[in-house]
Write an enzyme that holds these catalytic residues in place. Structure first.
Site, PDB file in Angstrom:
ATOM      1  N   LYS A  34       0.840  -1.192  -0.083  1.00  0.00           N
ATOM      2  CA  LYS A  34       0.116   0.148   0.014  1.00  0.00           C
ATOM      3  C   LYS A  34       0.940   1.345  -0.071  1.00  0.00           C
ATOM      4  O   LYS A  34       2.318   1.257   0.340  1.00  0.00           O
ATOM      5  CB  LYS A  34      -0.932  -0.096   1.363  1.00  0.00           C
ATOM      6  CG  LYS A  34      -0.157  -0.155   2.590  1.00  0.00           C
ATOM      7  CD  LYS A  34      -1.224  -0.346   3.803  1.00  0.00           C
ATOM      8  CE  LYS A  34      -0.187  -0.448   4.952  1.00  0.00           C
ATOM      9  NZ  LYS A  34      -1.304  -1.191   6.296  1.00  0.00           N
ATOM     10  N   TYR A 245      15.197  30.156   9.392  1.00  0.00           N
ATOM     11  CA  TYR A 245      14.285  30.855   9.766  1.00  0.00           C
ATOM     12  C   TYR A 245      14.260  30.999  11.222  1.00  0.00           C
ATOM     13  O   TYR A 245      14.360  30.132  12.083  1.00  0.00           O
ATOM     14  CB  TYR A 245      12.813  30.245   9.144  1.00  0.00           C
ATOM     15  CG  TYR A 245      12.498  30.459   7.863  1.00  0.00           C
ATOM     16  CD1 TYR A 245      12.382  31.823   7.272  1.00  0.00           C
ATOM     17  CD2 TYR A 245      12.501  29.378   7.005  1.00  0.00           C
ATOM     18  CE1 TYR A 245      11.906  31.789   5.888  1.00  0.00           C
ATOM     19  CE2 TYR A 245      12.171  29.599   5.622  1.00  0.00           C
ATOM     20  CZ  TYR A 245      11.907  30.713   5.172  1.00  0.00           C
ATOM     21  OH  TYR A 245      11.632  30.926   3.929  1.00  0.00           O
TER      22      TYR A 245
HETATM   23  C1  PLP Z   1      -0.307  -2.064   6.760  1.00  0.00           C
HETATM   24  C2  PLP Z   1      -1.073  -3.198   7.102  1.00  0.00           C
HETATM   25  C3  PLP Z   1       0.054  -4.235   7.472  1.00  0.00           C
HETATM   26  C4  PLP Z   1       1.315  -4.489   7.218  1.00  0.00           C
HETATM   27  O1  PLP Z   1       1.880  -3.955   8.482  1.00  0.00           O
HETATM   28  P1  PLP Z   1       3.383  -3.673   8.762  1.00  0.00           P
HETATM   29  O2  PLP Z   1       3.518  -3.425   9.973  1.00  0.00           O
HETATM   30  O3  PLP Z   1       3.989  -2.622   7.701  1.00  0.00           O
HETATM   31  O4  PLP Z   1       4.000  -5.039   8.348  1.00  0.00           O
HETATM   32  C5  PLP Z   1      -0.692  -5.602   7.482  1.00  0.00           C
HETATM   33  N1  PLP Z   1      -2.204  -5.808   7.508  1.00  0.00           N
HETATM   34  C6  PLP Z   1      -3.140  -4.699   7.508  1.00  0.00           C
HETATM   35  C7  PLP Z   1      -4.370  -4.853   7.815  1.00  0.00           C
HETATM   36  C8  PLP Z   1      -2.341  -3.247   7.325  1.00  0.00           C
HETATM   37  O5  PLP Z   1      -3.096  -2.164   7.275  1.00  0.00           O
END
Ligand code: PLP
Length: 349
Positions: A34, A245
Protein backbone atom coordinates in the site's frame (compact mmCIF):
# COMPACT_ATOMS: atom_id res chain seq x y z
CA UNK A 1 18.49 17.49 -12.08
CA UNK A 2 17.05 16.35 -8.82
CA UNK A 3 18.90 17.35 -5.69
CA UNK A 4 17.64 14.29 -3.84
CA UNK A 5 17.75 10.62 -4.76
CA UNK A 6 16.10 7.65 -3.07
CA UNK A 7 18.02 4.47 -3.81
CA UNK A 8 15.99 1.32 -3.26
CA UNK A 9 17.94 -1.93 -2.96
CA UNK A 10 15.64 -4.56 -4.44
CA UNK A 11 18.13 -7.29 -3.55
CA UNK A 12 17.70 -6.31 0.09
CA UNK A 13 13.90 -6.36 -0.28
CA UNK A 14 14.17 -9.89 -1.67
CA UNK A 15 16.53 -10.98 1.13
CA UNK A 16 14.10 -9.56 3.69
CA UNK A 17 11.22 -11.40 2.02
CA UNK A 18 13.16 -14.68 2.16
CA UNK A 19 13.99 -14.19 5.84
CA UNK A 20 10.32 -13.54 6.65
CA UNK A 21 9.34 -16.67 4.66
CA UNK A 22 11.76 -18.78 6.72
CA UNK A 23 10.44 -17.38 9.99
CA UNK A 24 6.80 -17.80 9.00
CA UNK A 25 7.07 -21.34 7.57
CA UNK A 26 4.99 -23.29 6.81
CA UNK A 27 2.68 -20.31 6.29
CA UNK A 28 2.96 -18.16 3.18
CA UNK A 29 4.06 -14.52 3.20
CA UNK A 30 2.35 -11.73 1.28
CA UNK A 31 3.83 -8.36 0.34
CA UNK A 32 1.86 -5.37 1.65
CA UNK A 33 2.50 -2.69 -0.98
CA UNK A 34 0.00 0.00 0.00
CA UNK A 35 0.96 3.67 -0.40
CA UNK A 36 3.21 2.79 -3.36
CA UNK A 37 5.09 0.20 -1.32
CA UNK A 38 5.58 2.63 1.57
CA UNK A 39 6.90 5.20 -0.90
CA UNK A 40 9.50 2.90 -2.49
CA UNK A 41 7.70 2.16 -5.76
CA UNK A 42 5.09 -0.61 -5.83
CA UNK A 43 5.68 -1.60 -9.46
CA UNK A 44 9.40 -2.32 -9.04
CA UNK A 45 9.02 -3.87 -5.58
CA UNK A 46 6.03 -5.97 -6.67
CA UNK A 47 7.83 -7.29 -9.75
CA UNK A 48 10.85 -8.27 -7.69
CA UNK A 49 8.79 -10.01 -5.02
CA UNK A 50 6.78 -11.86 -7.66
CA UNK A 51 10.03 -13.05 -9.24
CA UNK A 52 11.11 -14.24 -5.79
CA UNK A 53 7.97 -16.37 -5.52
CA UNK A 54 5.56 -14.06 -3.71
CA UNK A 55 1.99 -14.84 -4.82
CA UNK A 56 -0.05 -12.66 -2.48
CA UNK A 57 -0.07 -8.88 -2.27
CA UNK A 58 -2.15 -6.30 -0.46
CA UNK A 59 -2.90 -2.70 -1.33
CA UNK A 60 -5.08 -0.22 0.53
CA UNK A 61 -7.17 0.91 -2.43
CA UNK A 62 -8.53 -0.59 -5.63
CA UNK A 63 -6.64 2.08 -7.62
CA UNK A 64 -3.40 0.85 -6.09
CA UNK A 65 -4.34 -2.74 -6.99
CA UNK A 66 -5.07 -1.76 -10.60
CA UNK A 67 -1.67 -0.04 -10.84
CA UNK A 68 0.10 -3.05 -9.30
CA UNK A 69 -1.76 -5.68 -11.37
CA UNK A 70 0.54 -5.73 -14.46
CA UNK A 71 3.65 -6.21 -12.32
CA UNK A 72 2.68 -9.26 -10.27
CA UNK A 73 1.58 -11.87 -12.80
CA UNK A 74 -1.40 -13.86 -11.60
CA UNK A 75 -0.80 -13.22 -7.90
CA UNK A 76 -3.71 -12.45 -5.59
CA UNK A 77 -4.05 -8.77 -4.67
CA UNK A 78 -6.11 -8.18 -1.55
CA UNK A 79 -7.65 -4.72 -1.29
CA UNK A 80 -7.71 -3.68 2.35
CA UNK A 81 -10.30 -0.94 1.94
CA UNK A 82 -12.73 -3.35 0.34
CA UNK A 83 -13.87 -3.04 -3.23
CA UNK A 84 -16.29 -1.24 -5.40
CA UNK A 85 -18.88 -3.97 -6.05
CA UNK A 86 -19.39 -2.61 -9.57
CA UNK A 87 -15.72 -3.01 -10.47
CA UNK A 88 -14.13 -6.44 -10.78
CA UNK A 89 -10.42 -6.42 -11.47
CA UNK A 90 -9.01 -9.82 -12.33
CA UNK A 91 -7.18 -11.36 -9.41
CA UNK A 92 -8.08 -8.67 -6.91
CA UNK A 93 -9.92 -9.78 -3.80
CA UNK A 94 -11.73 -7.30 -1.57
CA UNK A 95 -11.13 -7.37 2.16
CA UNK A 96 -14.67 -7.07 3.52
CA UNK A 97 -14.97 -5.49 6.93
CA UNK A 98 -18.66 -5.01 7.66
CA UNK A 99 -21.91 -6.96 7.25
CA UNK A 100 -23.12 -4.21 4.96
CA UNK A 101 -20.20 -4.55 2.53
CA UNK A 102 -20.52 -8.34 2.64
CA UNK A 103 -24.19 -8.12 1.66
CA UNK A 104 -23.44 -5.63 -1.11
CA UNK A 105 -20.63 -7.82 -2.45
CA UNK A 106 -22.86 -10.91 -2.37
CA UNK A 107 -25.66 -9.06 -4.19
CA UNK A 108 -23.18 -7.92 -6.85
CA UNK A 109 -22.30 -11.55 -7.55
CA UNK A 110 -20.21 -12.49 -4.54
CA UNK A 111 -17.27 -14.83 -5.01
CA UNK A 112 -13.76 -14.39 -3.72
CA UNK A 113 -13.48 -12.32 -0.56
CA UNK A 114 -11.26 -11.91 2.46
CA UNK A 115 -13.18 -11.33 5.69
CA UNK A 116 -11.58 -8.98 8.20
CA UNK A 117 -12.41 -9.65 11.84
CA UNK A 118 -11.74 -6.94 14.38
CA UNK A 119 -10.13 -8.36 17.52
CA UNK A 120 -9.03 -5.19 19.26
CA UNK A 121 -8.08 -2.46 16.83
CA UNK A 122 -11.61 -1.00 16.72
CA UNK A 123 -10.94 0.32 13.27
CA UNK A 124 -12.04 -1.90 10.40
CA UNK A 125 -13.45 -5.40 10.70
CA UNK A 126 -16.40 -7.49 11.80
CA UNK A 127 -17.18 -7.45 15.51
CA UNK A 128 -17.81 -10.65 17.44
CA UNK A 129 -21.55 -9.93 17.16
CA UNK A 130 -21.23 -9.40 13.40
CA UNK A 131 -19.49 -12.76 13.10
CA UNK A 132 -22.35 -14.44 14.98
CA UNK A 133 -24.89 -12.80 12.65
CA UNK A 134 -22.92 -13.84 9.59
CA UNK A 135 -22.51 -17.38 10.86
CA UNK A 136 -26.28 -17.85 10.82
CA UNK A 137 -26.76 -16.17 7.43
CA UNK A 138 -26.22 -19.37 5.45
CA UNK A 139 -27.52 -18.10 2.12
CA UNK A 140 -25.20 -15.10 2.33
CA UNK A 141 -22.23 -17.29 3.18
CA UNK A 142 -23.01 -19.58 0.26
CA UNK A 143 -22.41 -16.69 -2.14
CA UNK A 144 -18.94 -16.02 -0.81
CA UNK A 145 -15.77 -17.89 -1.52
CA UNK A 146 -13.75 -17.03 1.55
CA UNK A 147 -10.08 -16.88 0.57
CA UNK A 148 -8.90 -15.82 4.02
CA UNK A 149 -10.20 -14.92 7.43
CA UNK A 150 -8.00 -12.10 8.59
CA UNK A 151 -7.29 -10.02 11.66
CA UNK A 152 -4.76 -7.31 12.45
CA UNK A 153 -2.60 -7.05 15.57
CA UNK A 154 -2.66 -3.92 17.71
CA UNK A 155 0.74 -4.09 19.45
CA UNK A 156 2.78 -6.71 17.66
CA UNK A 157 6.00 -4.69 18.03
CA UNK A 158 5.58 -5.03 21.83
CA UNK A 159 6.06 -8.78 22.43
CA UNK A 160 5.08 -8.56 26.09
CA UNK A 161 1.77 -6.83 25.49
CA UNK A 162 -0.91 -9.31 26.65
CA UNK A 163 -3.22 -7.99 23.95
CA UNK A 164 -1.33 -10.05 21.36
CA UNK A 165 -2.52 -13.33 22.91
CA UNK A 166 -5.98 -11.94 23.65
CA UNK A 167 -6.37 -11.13 19.97
CA UNK A 168 -5.29 -14.64 18.96
CA UNK A 169 -7.95 -16.15 21.24
CA UNK A 170 -10.68 -13.80 20.02
CA UNK A 171 -9.75 -14.51 16.41
CA UNK A 172 -9.79 -18.29 16.93
CA UNK A 173 -13.21 -18.09 18.58
CA UNK A 174 -14.62 -16.07 15.67
CA UNK A 175 -13.08 -18.33 13.02
CA UNK A 176 -14.63 -21.41 14.63
CA UNK A 177 -18.11 -19.98 14.05
CA UNK A 178 -17.50 -19.48 10.32
CA UNK A 179 -16.92 -21.99 7.53
CA UNK A 180 -13.35 -23.28 7.57
CA UNK A 181 -10.98 -21.05 5.57
CA UNK A 182 -7.28 -20.19 5.57
CA UNK A 183 -6.29 -17.57 8.13
CA UNK A 184 -4.09 -14.47 8.03
CA UNK A 185 -2.78 -12.84 11.20
CA UNK A 186 0.75 -11.43 11.44
CA UNK A 187 2.06 -8.15 10.06
CA UNK A 188 5.84 -7.60 10.09
CA UNK A 189 6.31 -7.58 13.85
CA UNK A 190 3.74 -10.35 14.32
CA UNK A 191 6.04 -12.72 12.42
CA UNK A 192 8.57 -12.29 15.24
CA UNK A 193 6.08 -13.18 18.01
CA UNK A 194 6.69 -16.91 17.67
CA UNK A 195 4.93 -20.03 16.37
CA UNK A 196 1.53 -19.23 17.88
CA UNK A 197 1.30 -16.31 15.49
CA UNK A 198 2.07 -18.33 12.37
CA UNK A 199 -1.00 -18.57 10.13
CA UNK A 200 -1.64 -19.48 6.50
CA UNK A 201 -0.59 -16.02 5.30
CA UNK A 202 1.44 -13.27 6.95
CA UNK A 203 1.08 -9.69 5.73
CA UNK A 204 4.36 -7.80 6.25
CA UNK A 205 5.06 -4.38 4.81
CA UNK A 206 7.52 -2.44 6.96
CA UNK A 207 10.05 -5.24 7.52
CA UNK A 208 10.35 -5.85 3.78
CA UNK A 209 11.52 -2.25 3.51
CA UNK A 210 14.09 -2.44 6.30
CA UNK A 211 12.12 -0.93 9.18
CA UNK A 212 12.99 -2.75 12.41
CA UNK A 213 10.10 -5.11 13.31
CA UNK A 214 11.65 -5.77 16.75
CA UNK A 215 12.26 -2.25 18.07
CA UNK A 216 13.50 -3.47 21.46
CA UNK A 217 16.42 -5.27 19.82
CA UNK A 218 18.80 -5.24 16.91
CA UNK A 219 17.23 -4.88 13.48
CA UNK A 220 17.13 -8.34 11.85
CA UNK A 221 16.27 -6.87 8.43
CA UNK A 222 18.63 -5.63 5.75
CA UNK A 223 18.53 -1.89 5.07
CA UNK A 224 16.74 -1.14 1.82
CA UNK A 225 16.64 2.62 1.51
CA UNK A 226 19.30 5.23 0.98
CA UNK A 227 18.11 8.83 0.68
CA UNK A 228 20.84 11.18 -0.49
CA UNK A 229 20.59 14.94 -0.75
CA UNK A 230 23.03 17.11 -2.62
CA UNK A 231 24.94 19.97 -1.02
CA UNK A 232 23.92 23.04 -3.04
CA UNK A 233 26.23 25.42 -1.20
CA UNK A 234 28.70 25.58 1.68
CA UNK A 235 29.21 28.89 3.45
CA UNK A 236 31.42 30.08 6.27
CA UNK A 237 29.75 32.04 9.03
CA UNK A 238 31.26 33.84 12.00
CA UNK A 239 30.70 32.95 15.65
CA UNK A 240 27.42 34.47 16.82
CA UNK A 241 25.75 34.35 13.42
CA UNK A 242 22.47 32.47 13.08
CA UNK A 243 21.10 29.93 10.60
CA UNK A 244 17.64 29.65 9.07
CA UNK A 245 14.15 30.98 9.74
CA UNK A 246 13.63 32.62 13.11
CA UNK A 247 17.33 32.28 13.88
CA UNK A 248 16.81 29.20 16.05
CA UNK A 249 20.49 28.15 15.87
CA UNK A 250 23.43 30.39 16.66
CA UNK A 251 27.01 29.45 15.86
CA UNK A 252 29.16 29.20 18.99
CA UNK A 253 32.30 29.40 16.83
CA UNK A 254 33.21 30.21 13.24
CA UNK A 255 31.32 27.49 11.34
CA UNK A 256 30.81 25.91 7.92
CA UNK A 257 27.16 25.44 6.97
CA UNK A 258 26.14 23.05 4.18
CA UNK A 259 22.71 23.51 2.59
CA UNK A 260 21.07 20.52 0.87
CA UNK A 261 18.16 20.50 -1.55
CA UNK A 262 15.61 18.62 0.52
CA UNK A 263 12.97 20.07 2.80
CA UNK A 264 9.65 19.48 4.44
CA UNK A 265 7.85 19.67 1.07
CA UNK A 266 9.73 16.45 0.31
CA UNK A 267 8.61 14.85 3.55
CA UNK A 268 11.83 15.70 5.36
CA UNK A 269 10.00 16.62 8.48
CA UNK A 270 10.23 20.04 10.07
CA UNK A 271 10.31 18.42 13.51
CA UNK A 272 13.91 17.44 12.64
CA UNK A 273 14.87 21.12 13.06
CA UNK A 274 17.92 21.36 15.35
CA UNK A 275 17.58 17.61 16.11
CA UNK A 276 18.32 15.60 12.99
CA UNK A 277 21.57 14.38 11.48
CA UNK A 278 22.98 13.39 8.13
CA UNK A 279 25.63 10.77 7.46
CA UNK A 280 28.74 11.29 5.43
CA UNK A 281 31.47 8.73 5.02
CA UNK A 282 30.72 7.00 8.31
CA UNK A 283 30.26 10.19 10.32
CA UNK A 284 27.25 12.14 11.52
CA UNK A 285 26.81 15.85 10.95
CA UNK A 286 24.17 17.74 12.94
CA UNK A 287 21.18 19.41 11.33
CA UNK A 288 21.12 23.04 12.47
CA UNK A 289 18.36 25.61 12.25
CA UNK A 290 14.87 25.09 10.92
CA UNK A 291 14.12 22.65 8.14
CA UNK A 292 12.58 24.78 5.41
CA UNK A 293 10.34 23.84 2.48
CA UNK A 294 13.07 22.84 0.01
CA UNK A 295 16.28 23.22 1.99
CA UNK A 296 17.95 21.86 5.10
CA UNK A 297 21.17 23.09 6.74
CA UNK A 298 23.95 21.13 8.45
CA UNK A 299 26.92 22.17 10.56
CA UNK A 300 29.86 20.62 8.69
CA UNK A 301 32.59 22.51 10.52
CA UNK A 302 34.14 19.22 11.64
CA UNK A 303 33.80 17.58 8.23
CA UNK A 304 35.96 19.78 5.98
CA UNK A 305 35.77 17.35 3.06
CA UNK A 306 32.05 18.12 2.66
CA UNK A 307 31.95 20.64 -0.18
CA UNK A 308 29.49 21.93 -2.69
CA UNK A 309 28.23 18.99 -4.79
CA UNK A 310 28.77 16.37 -2.06
CA UNK A 311 25.91 14.00 -1.31
CA UNK A 312 24.81 13.60 2.30
CA UNK A 313 22.96 10.51 3.52
CA UNK A 314 19.70 11.60 5.04
CA UNK A 315 18.76 7.93 5.38
CA UNK A 316 21.48 5.40 4.73
CA UNK A 317 24.07 2.98 6.00
CA UNK A 318 24.87 5.13 9.03
CA UNK A 319 21.43 6.72 9.30
CA UNK A 320 18.82 3.97 9.82
CA UNK A 321 15.30 5.05 8.99
CA UNK A 322 14.29 4.15 12.55
CA UNK A 323 16.87 6.62 13.95
CA UNK A 324 15.62 9.39 11.67
CA UNK A 325 12.09 8.60 12.81
CA UNK A 326 13.07 8.77 16.48
CA UNK A 327 14.67 12.18 15.94
CA UNK A 328 11.57 13.37 14.10
CA UNK A 329 9.23 12.09 16.80
CA UNK A 330 7.48 9.57 14.57
CA UNK A 331 7.94 6.05 13.21
CA UNK A 332 9.78 4.74 10.17
CA UNK A 333 6.48 4.11 8.38
CA UNK A 334 5.64 7.79 8.39
CA UNK A 335 9.15 8.81 7.30
CA UNK A 336 9.10 6.50 4.26
CA UNK A 337 5.51 7.17 3.19
CA UNK A 338 6.05 10.94 3.46
CA UNK A 339 8.92 11.06 0.96
CA UNK A 340 7.61 13.17 -1.89
CA UNK A 341 7.54 12.93 -5.69
CA UNK A 342 10.38 15.42 -6.25
CA UNK A 343 12.79 12.81 -4.93
CA UNK A 344 14.07 10.68 -7.78
CA UNK A 345 13.62 6.94 -7.15
CA UNK A 346 16.40 4.66 -8.37
CA UNK A 347 15.96 0.90 -8.04
CA UNK A 348 19.04 -1.32 -8.02
CA UNK A 349 20.24 -4.71 -6.82
C1 PLP B 1 -0.39 -1.98 6.76
C2 PLP B 1 -0.97 -3.30 7.13
C3 PLP B 1 -0.15 -4.43 7.23
C4 PLP B 1 1.37 -4.34 7.15
O1 PLP B 1 1.84 -3.89 8.39
P1 PLP B 1 3.42 -3.76 8.70
O2 PLP B 1 3.46 -3.38 10.12
O3 PLP B 1 3.93 -2.70 7.78
O4 PLP B 1 4.03 -5.08 8.40
C5 PLP B 1 -0.75 -5.65 7.45
N1 PLP B 1 -2.10 -5.75 7.60
C6 PLP B 1 -2.91 -4.69 7.54
C7 PLP B 1 -4.37 -4.88 7.73
C8 PLP B 1 -2.39 -3.43 7.31
O5 PLP B 1 -3.19 -2.36 7.27
Amino acid sequence: MSAAVLRVDLGAVEANYRLLCRLHAPGAVAGVLKADAYGLGAAAVGARLFAAGCRHFFTATLDEAVALRPHVGDAMIGVLHGADPGVRVLGTVPVLSSLETIRTWAEAGGGDAILHIDTGMSRLGLSGADVATLASAKSLLRRLSIRYLMTHLVSSELPDDPLNRVQLARFAACCEKLPPAPRSIANSSGIFLGPAFVSDLARPGAALFGINPTPAGKNPMRPVVRLQAKVLQVREIGGGETVGYNATWRAARPSRIATVGLGYADGWRRTLSNRGHAGFDGRRVPLVGRVSMDLTTFDVTDAPEIREGAWLDMIGPDRPVDDVAAEAGTNGYEILTSLGPRIRRVHHG
